[in-house]
Write a protein that holds these residues in place. Structure first.
Motif, mmCIF file in Angstrom:
data_model
loop_
_atom_site.group_PDB
_atom_site.id
_atom_site.type_symbol
_atom_site.label_atom_id
_atom_site.label_comp_id
_atom_site.label_asym_id
_atom_site.label_seq_id
_atom_site.Cartn_x
_atom_site.Cartn_y
_atom_site.Cartn_z
ATOM 1 N N GLY A 1 0.944 -1.205 0.030
ATOM 2 C CA GLY A 1 -0.061 -0.035 -0.041
ATOM 3 C C GLY A 1 0.806 1.149 0.004
ATOM 4 O O GLY A 1 0.381 2.255 -0.657
ATOM 5 N N GLN A 2 1.647 1.456 0.788
ATOM 6 C CA GLN A 2 2.730 2.295 0.934
ATOM 7 C C GLN A 2 3.476 2.584 -0.386
ATOM 8 O O GLN A 2 3.747 3.660 -0.815
ATOM 9 C CB GLN A 2 3.629 2.265 2.036
ATOM 10 C CG GLN A 2 4.652 3.412 2.168
ATOM 11 C CD GLN A 2 5.742 3.064 3.102
ATOM 12 O OE1 GLN A 2 5.764 2.049 3.799
ATOM 13 N NE2 GLN A 2 6.416 4.030 3.769
ATOM 14 N N LEU A 3 4.039 1.494 -1.190
ATOM 15 C CA LEU A 3 4.700 1.427 -2.268
ATOM 16 C C LEU A 3 3.819 2.030 -3.494
ATOM 17 O O LEU A 3 4.328 2.982 -4.300
ATOM 18 C CB LEU A 3 5.113 0.180 -2.769
ATOM 19 C CG LEU A 3 6.253 -0.081 -3.741
ATOM 20 C CD1 LEU A 3 7.291 0.787 -3.605
ATOM 21 C CD2 LEU A 3 6.556 -1.457 -4.020
ATOM 22 N N ALA A 4 2.556 1.639 -3.459
ATOM 23 C CA ALA A 4 1.697 2.181 -4.353
ATOM 24 C C ALA A 4 1.330 3.596 -4.249
ATOM 25 O O ALA A 4 1.312 4.326 -4.916
ATOM 26 C CB ALA A 4 0.299 1.556 -4.228
ATOM 27 N N ALA A 5 1.403 4.047 -2.923
ATOM 28 C CA ALA A 5 1.074 5.570 -2.898
ATOM 29 C C ALA A 5 2.135 6.418 -3.189
ATOM 30 O O ALA A 5 2.204 7.283 -3.907
ATOM 31 C CB ALA A 5 0.791 5.907 -1.282
ATOM 32 N N GLN A 6 3.556 5.723 -3.162
ATOM 33 C CA GLN A 6 4.555 6.467 -3.398
ATOM 34 C C GLN A 6 4.715 6.577 -4.803
ATOM 35 O O GLN A 6 5.132 7.700 -5.592
ATOM 36 C CB GLN A 6 5.871 5.900 -2.947
ATOM 37 C CG GLN A 6 6.009 5.782 -1.351
ATOM 38 C CD GLN A 6 7.470 5.220 -0.939
ATOM 39 O OE1 GLN A 6 7.877 4.173 -1.835
ATOM 40 N NE2 GLN A 6 7.848 5.190 0.150
ATOM 41 N N GLY A 7 4.409 5.427 -5.788
ATOM 42 C CA GLY A 7 4.111 5.565 -7.030
ATOM 43 C C GLY A 7 3.283 6.471 -7.737
ATOM 44 O O GLY A 7 3.445 7.251 -8.600
ATOM 45 N N ARG A 8 2.146 6.539 -7.133
ATOM 46 C CA ARG A 8 1.003 7.571 -7.154
ATOM 47 C C ARG A 8 1.469 8.806 -7.092
ATOM 48 O O ARG A 8 1.351 9.550 -8.134
ATOM 49 C CB ARG A 8 -0.214 7.368 -6.641
ATOM 50 C CG ARG A 8 -1.214 6.174 -7.182
ATOM 51 C CD ARG A 8 -2.536 6.236 -6.602
ATOM 52 N NE ARG A 8 -2.672 5.744 -5.244
ATOM 53 C CZ ARG A 8 -2.641 4.714 -4.773
ATOM 54 N NH1 ARG A 8 -2.155 3.623 -5.489
ATOM 55 N NH2 ARG A 8 -2.556 4.583 -3.300
#
Length: 195
Positions: A149-156
């Motif tokens: 979830g944190q990785l996806a948020a950073q990517g967004r």
């Protein structure tokens, strides 16, 4: 005659050696001493130590038994150190060292030190554990803990930013290549001029 039998006798008929138990109220600390043998004292200190450590090193929460062993020894050693600082290492009445307390302090200090090493709480063992983790990850024996979830948020967040990261990386590589080519051309021109 046993102590129970002596207790059943009237006070004037009890033998001289008999001492009735002292009725201490709940929470009385009159004969507590250092507190290293009282679970109600050292367990509170140990719980505070574990809470503080887990707050700064949440990865250790997965090892409650090791934390409990470390905190128990650390708390008891701390209580003994505090007590010996207060009363001194030498008994003022007898003039002798407090051998039992000093032996207990040494024992708990060693236990705490061993537990610190196992948990990676000293500089050397922390470095050794970091090397072992890196080796295990490199060899595929350990997978890194990734919060998807944190990785996806950073990517967004990166994609939503004004600059396109892919284009920025390509532009940076092209600029570096142009700089190297220009340096190479300048060096070639200088060589021709000197010939």
């Amino acid at each position: 005659m046993t102590a129970a039998e002596a207790a059943a006798l009237p006070p004037e008929d009890r033998p001289a050696w008999y001492r009735p138990p002292q009725p201490y109220a709940e929470g009385n600390a009159e004969h507590l001493g250092p507190g290293h043998r009282s679970p109600r004292v050292y367990s509170r200190v140990a719980a505070a130590l574990v809470g503080g450590l887990v707050e700064s090193r949440p990865d250790l929460a997965a090892h409650p038994e090791a934390l409990a062993s470390w905190a128990d020894a650390e708390a008891r050693a701390a209580l003994l150190r505090y007590y010996l600082d207060e009363v001194g290492m030498i008994d003022e009445q007898t003039g002798e060292t407090r051998e039992t307390l000093l032996r207990n302090l040494d024992r708990f200090e060693r236990r705490a030190s061993d537990a610190r090493q196992r948990l990676g709480l000293d500089p050397r063992s922390e470095a050794e554990l970091a090397l072992l983790r890196a080796r295990a990850m490199r060899e595929g024996q350990l997978t890194p803990q990734i919060d998807l979830g944190q990785l996806a948020a950073q990517g967004r967040a990166v994609l939503d930013s004004a600059a396109d990261p892919v284009r920025a990386a390509l532009d940076r590589v092209r600029a570096e290549a142009a700089e190297v080519a220009q340096t190479h051309d300048t060096n070639a021109d200088d060589r021709e001029a000197t010939q």
